[in-house]
Design a protein around this motif. Structure first.
Motif, PDB file in Angstrom:
ATOM      1  N   THR A 112       0.834  -1.362  -0.081  1.00 55.99           N
ATOM      2  CA  THR A 112       0.103  -0.054  -0.116  1.00 55.99           C
ATOM      3  C   THR A 112       0.917   1.251   0.103  1.00 55.99           C
ATOM      4  N   HIS A 113       1.959   1.222   0.952  1.00 56.10           N
ATOM      5  CA  HIS A 113       2.689   2.522   0.734  1.00 56.10           C
ATOM      6  C   HIS A 113       4.301   2.087   1.410  1.00 56.10           C
ATOM      7  N   ALA A 114       5.165   3.165   1.180  1.00 53.28           N
ATOM      8  CA  ALA A 114       6.460   2.726   1.458  1.00 53.28           C
ATOM      9  C   ALA A 114       6.974   2.862   2.875  1.00 53.28           C
ATOM     10  N   HIS A 115       6.068   3.177   3.943  1.00 52.36           N
ATOM     11  CA  HIS A 115       6.415   3.281   5.348  1.00 52.36           C
ATOM     12  C   HIS A 115       7.038   1.747   5.662  1.00 52.36           C
ATOM     13  N   ALA A 116       7.915   1.928   6.587  1.00 51.21           N
ATOM     14  CA  ALA A 116       8.583   0.530   6.899  1.00 51.21           C
ATOM     15  C   ALA A 116       7.710  -0.494   7.652  1.00 51.21           C
ATOM     16  N   ASP A 117       6.777  -0.113   8.222  1.00 51.96           N
ATOM     17  CA  ASP A 117       5.674  -1.161   8.864  1.00 51.96           C
ATOM     18  C   ASP A 117       4.785  -1.736   7.701  1.00 51.96           C
ATOM     19  N   HIS A 118       4.655  -1.230   6.522  1.00 52.55           N
ATOM     20  CA  HIS A 118       3.812  -1.793   5.585  1.00 52.55           C
ATOM     21  C   HIS A 118       4.616  -2.430   4.252  1.00 52.55           C
ATOM     22  N   SER A 119       5.767  -1.815   4.361  1.00 53.97           N
ATOM     23  CA  SER A 119       6.811  -2.072   3.106  1.00 53.97           C
ATOM     24  C   SER A 119       7.978  -3.024   3.678  1.00 53.97           C
ATOM     25  N   GLY A 131      -4.801   0.408   3.910  1.00 51.10           N
ATOM     26  CA  GLY A 131      -3.424   0.663   4.380  1.00 51.10           C
ATOM     27  C   GLY A 131      -3.617   1.970   5.342  1.00 51.10           C
ATOM     28  N   ASP A 132      -2.548   2.830   5.213  1.00 51.50           N
ATOM     29  CA  ASP A 132      -3.001   4.132   6.142  1.00 51.50           C
ATOM     30  C   ASP A 132      -3.387   5.020   5.168  1.00 51.50           C
ATOM     31  N   TYR A 133      -4.471   5.903   5.645  1.00 53.74           N
ATOM     32  CA  TYR A 133      -5.071   6.942   4.972  1.00 53.74           C
ATOM     33  C   TYR A 133      -5.313   8.150   5.628  1.00 53.74           C
ATOM     34  N   GLY A 152      -4.057   9.381   0.119  1.00 56.13           N
ATOM     35  CA  GLY A 152      -3.890  10.471   0.832  1.00 56.13           C
ATOM     36  C   GLY A 152      -3.032  10.622   1.916  1.00 56.13           C
ATOM     37  N   HIS A 153      -2.168   9.471   2.221  1.00 56.36           N
ATOM     38  CA  HIS A 153      -1.354   9.229   3.265  1.00 56.36           C
ATOM     39  C   HIS A 153       0.064   9.873   3.255  1.00 56.36           C
ATOM     40  N   ILE A 154       0.697   9.291   2.054  1.00 55.62           N
ATOM     41  CA  ILE A 154       2.250   9.955   1.587  1.00 55.62           C
ATOM     42  C   ILE A 154       2.087   9.671   0.355  1.00 55.62           C
ATOM     43  N   GLU A 181       5.851   1.643  14.885  1.00 56.08           N
ATOM     44  CA  GLU A 181       7.515   1.770  14.839  1.00 56.08           C
ATOM     45  C   GLU A 181       7.900   2.406  13.533  1.00 56.08           C
ATOM     46  N   HIS A 182       7.119   2.938  12.533  1.00 55.54           N
ATOM     47  CA  HIS A 182       7.461   3.447  11.478  1.00 55.54           C
ATOM     48  C   HIS A 182       9.070   3.483  10.989  1.00 55.54           C
ATOM     49  N   GLU A 183       9.717   4.388  11.720  1.00 57.48           N
ATOM     50  CA  GLU A 183      11.200   4.838  11.462  1.00 57.48           C
ATOM     51  C   GLU A 183      12.006   4.636  12.177  1.00 57.48           C
TER      52      GLU A 183
HETATM   53 ZN   LIG Z   1       1.972   4.705   6.950  1.00 57.51          ZN
END
Ligand SMILES: [Zn+2]
Ligand SMILES: [Zn+2]
Lengths: 529, 336
Positions: B33-40, B109-111, B88-90, B328-330
């Motif tokens: 869904t998107h490039a944040h570390a907890d999703h990708s 994902g996140d939105y 609309g998230h990143i 824990e994102h980043e």
């Molecule tokens: Zn995210």
């Protein structure tokens, strides 16, 4: 009101003392005297009587926000502060108000006796006129608890800076039985006051904790050592033919402890004694649990007086023959105190015995037996120093006993609030009774943020069942629970209640079946309960 | 969760198409869904993502086997129709729509709904039968202010510090939040500096065509006193590290939706908090869910238990799904 809300948000949005002091001073410069006085009153916990029950506030807020009450309650649990929760869930303001702080408080006092519908109209209308900060402060005026990071020490400093007066003089002026209705800013803060308020206590001197490095304090002969009694620190004042009893929380508790009326006959006028209020059977101190049965009650029954009689164990004398003697050295005050107590010859007035030991090592072994004397540990006071104000390092130390500990299994977890709102940080612990785990205490503190994060992850991955905000978890993690006291309780399934339980450490080296048992707890109850 | 999508130990799985969405353990085929570390996450044999997610994914995960799609472009995977829609998230963030035999599921994902800026395409609702939603801010206390008033506050804070020759250090996640800040502040107030982690992400995004105001990377060369009156954007993990010494004198602020709550603000120990989020607020979540027309709602990371109970009361068939997405994102990027 707007200006006061600004002050609160300024105080709240900085961690630096200098900025807080500057914000307070600016407030004092800008607002009329009556608002200053109310500001001081609120920050020293002199709030008018709660005009509206919080249960009603919760209902009205949920209504105004258009949400179910359970949702409001769950949200409140996470935010951890009612005033803030209400401020955040309400829709935006539709109107504006220009009322002063004093006016707002007077309006609140005026509706205290009003009918519920009238209160509701007033509160809801006020909410609609205030922005988020304003509402937060307005709600705090109703619910109380203005803990905005301004200690009485800092408040006094800012006032001293604003008025050009001495900090210690001001600290004493701010104490006592005043409210903004009984005095003015001029009278309380500025005027010379020879006659004064007979009830006015002195600021308490509080000790810092010292651990096992006591020998670094120098020669033991320079110190006066006493037990640290486990009760309520208090000041008993006999002035102008009256008795006043103050607790350390600056609460006037004269009526709760009628026993001290005997000082009218035994102690001379113009005397202020600092000591520990404890329950005592005439022979020895009773456990803190007995005193607890009196703390919450307003009226004192005959039965209570018989079953839980209090005495004052005197530590210090602050006023003698109408004169402030706090500047005398500890040893001299001690001599004065001994003579007053001896002459009083009153069974309700005891003196905290001085403990004489030859060395710190000898003292350490005496301290180890404190719990058997129903004492929390020892107090060390430097013999040649005066009585100071507030918590100061150097001359007074408390050398507390190590807490009791027990290893227990984590079985339930609940989301924390405030600082820890998105983590599972409130835990219930159990000990073994045969094959069963019996819950016996909750604990919220004692772990580092990192450890809380790891336990939180464990909880989320090992949930067995959910009950609202609570989850039961796989019984795997073992924690060492530390506590200060233990007593029998019929309200708890385990039959015991702990005093100040907290997590001393996470025993990652232990498996669940290595935790302690209910029998271990009962043994502690027999020894120390 | 059963039906077209189901929940497996590795993540959300589509059996008909044999692929995973945002899996947290290595699998053969992962839709992201998107490039944040907890999703990708690292370790998938093949990735499929929106093409604007790919530069950051490559930057973070190294040489991966990834193909890109446009928004609304239809892809057929083993007879299952798949398409990506703006979240609309990143940058590049997508809701993933999955259709098979007339049944439509959407993984959000996140939105974030509502106002957007040029750093990311605005959220678009997608009709579906079942919707998997996040609930990071799923409580009625979370209500975002307008960008206009938020950035007015932020500009005022920076200007007043700049007037006193102090630096304004703002902590914001380097992917997403940092660019929102850059797109919103007034660069005429003073120079803007960045922590290495933020600047690395900026470089990747600028190369990919994102327009951002000029920023300068802080390096070893910068000594205490070199930088004055600047806005400095750093990831939260840089807070309280020795790296900050060279920025003195400064004050700090955090940009996050959590700053709405006083207790959180105090716990983080910054001088100030700005309520800036790349997630939907309470109204945003409610509105987005209503717009999907879905009857079944699966609630993932955030206040999932409370929010799903609320949705059930509103007449949805709502339940909680445990996932391993979260805050824990980043954590790791402080050193890069
Ligand atoms: Zn995210
Ligand atoms: Zn997420």
């Amino acid at each position: 009101m707007k200006r006061f809300a600004e002050l609160i948000s300024e105080l709240d949005s900085t961690t630096k003392t200098t900025k807080r002091l500057a914000a307070l001073k600016r407030y004092f410069v800008e607002v009329p005297d009556q608002d200053k006085l109310w500001c001081i009153a609120l920050m020293t916990h002199r709030r008018p009587k709660r005009p509206v029950k919080t249960t009603l506030l919760r209902e009205w807020a949920a209504e105004e926000a258009g949400i179910a009450t359970w949702l409001f309650e769950d949200t409140y649990h996470i935010v951890g502060d009612l005033a803030e929760t209400i401020a955040l869930v309400l829709p935006n303001a539709t109107d504006q108000s220009s009322k002063s702080l004093t006016q707002t408080i007077q309006d609140l006092i005026a509706i205290t006796g009003a009918k519920e519908e009238e209160k509701e109209r007033f509160v809801k209308a006020s909410w609609r006129q205030l922005d988020k900060n304003g509402r937060f402060v307005f709600n705090k005026l109703i619910t109380g608890g203005f803990r905005i990071g301004v200690s009485s020490k800092n408040l006094t400093k800012a006032l001293a800076d604003y008025t050009g007066q001495d900090v210690n003089v001001l600290a004493h002026r701010l104490m006592g039985n005043w409210t903004p209705d009984t005095t003015t800013f001029e009278e309380l803060i500025l005027q010379e006051d020879p006659d004064g308020d007979a009830s006015k206590p002195y600021p308490f001197y509080l000790a810092y904790a010292v651990n096992d490095e006591v020998s670094e304090l120098g020669a033991i002969e320079d110190w006066i050592v006493e037990d640290k009694w486990d009760g309520i620190r208090g000041q008993v004042i006999r002035r102008k033919g009256e008795i006043f009893v103050w607790s350390r929380g600056e609460e006037l508790v004269t009526d709760k402890y009628p026993e001290f009326q005997s000082f009218m006959d035994s102690v001379p006028d113009g005397t202020v004694i600092d000591g520990e209020i404890i329950c005592h059977d005439g022979d020895k101190p009773m456990s803190f649990g007995v005193l607890q049965t009196r703390i919450g009650r307003k009226a004192v029954s005959k039965k209570t007086l018989k079953e839980a009689p209090v005495k004052l164990i005197a530590y210090d004398i602050l006023e003698h023959e109408g004169k402030d003697v706090r500047d005398l050295p500890q040893a001299e005050r001690r001599k004065l105190l001994e003579s007053v107590v001896e002459e009083a010859d009153d069974p309700t007035l005891l003196i905290s015995a001085v403990i004489q030991m030859q060395s710190w090592e000898e003292l350490a072994s005496f301290r180890a037996l404190a719990r058997e004397r129903h004492s929390e540990g020892l107090m060390l006071k430097r013999a040649n120093k005066p009585y100071k104000i507030g918590r100061k390092r150097g001359d007074w130390w408390k050398w507390k006993l190590d807490p009791l500990t027990i290893d227990a299994v984590l079985i339930y977890a609940m989301r924390g609030h405030g600082r820890r709102a998105n983590l599972y940080t409130d835990y219930t612990f159990a000990v073994w009774n045969g094959e069963q785990l019996v819950p016996f205490t909750k604990a919220y503190s004692g772990l580092t943020d990192k450890e809380f994060a790891r336990v939180d992850a464990f909880v989320k991955k090992n949930t067995l069942e959910r009950f609202g905000p609570v989850r039961s978890v796989q019984p795997e993690l073992v924690f060492e629970i530390a506590f200060e006291g233990i007593r029998a309780s019929t309200r708890h399934k385990s039959g015991i209640a702990l005093r100040f339980p907290r997590m001393a450490r996470w025993r990652e080296d232990k498996k669940a079946d290595e935790a302690n048992t209910l029998d271990d707890l009962k043994e502690m109850l027999d020894l120390y309960g | 969760m059963t039906g077209l999508l189901s929940y497996k130990a590795q993540g959300i799985y589509c059996e008909a198409g044999d692929f995973f969405i945002d899996p947290w353990r290595p699998v053969d085929k992962a839709l992201i869904t998107h490039a944040h570390a907890d999703h990708s996450r690292w370790g998938m044999k093949r990735y499929l993502a929106h093409h604007r997610s790919i530069p950051v994914m490559r930057h973070r995960l190294g040489e991966i086997n990834v193909s890109g799609v446009e928004y609304e472009e239809e892809v057929n995977i083993n007879g299952v129709k798949v398409s990506f829609h703006p979240a609309g998230h990143i940058i590049g963030s997508s809701q993933i729509r999955v259709e098979h035999k007339g049944e439509v599921w959407v993984v959000s994902g996140d939105y974030r709904t509502g106002e957007s800026d040029h750093t990311c395409a605005p959220f678009e609702p997608v009709k579906c039968h079942a919707f998997i939603t996040e609930s990071t801010f799923g409580l009625p206390i979370f209500r975002w202010q307008t960008n206009e008033s938020l950035f007015a506050d932020m500009n005022a804070w920076w200007s007043s510090l700049a007037r006193n020759k102090k630096n304004a250090v703002l902590f914001a996640y380097s992917l997403g939040k940092a660019q929102r800040v850059l797109a919103g502040v007034d660069p005429s107030i003073g120079p803007i500096f960045t922590h290495g982690a933020v600047e690395n992400t900026n470089e990747v995004l600028r190369t990919d065509g994102m327009i951002l105001p000029e920023t300068t990377r802080i390096t070893q060369e910068h000594k205490s006193g070199d930088i004055k009156g600047a806005l400095i954007i750093a990831p939260p993990s840089a807070m309280g590290t020795p790296w900050m010494k060279r920025l003195q004198p400064y004050e700090t602020a955090i940009a996050s939706g959590w700053m709405q709550v006083r207790g959180m603000r105090r716990r983080r120990n910054a001088d100030k908090g700005f309520v800036l989020s790349d997630h939907a607020d309470w109204e945003g979540l409610n509105h987005a869910i209503a717009e999907t027309g879905a009857e079944r709602i699966y609630v993932t990371h955030g206040y999932s238990d409370i929010y799903s109970k609320y949705l059930s009361e509103q007449g949805y068939d709502a339940r909680v799904v445990e996932t391993e997405y979260g805050e824990e994102h980043e954590e790791k990027e402080a050193n890069t």
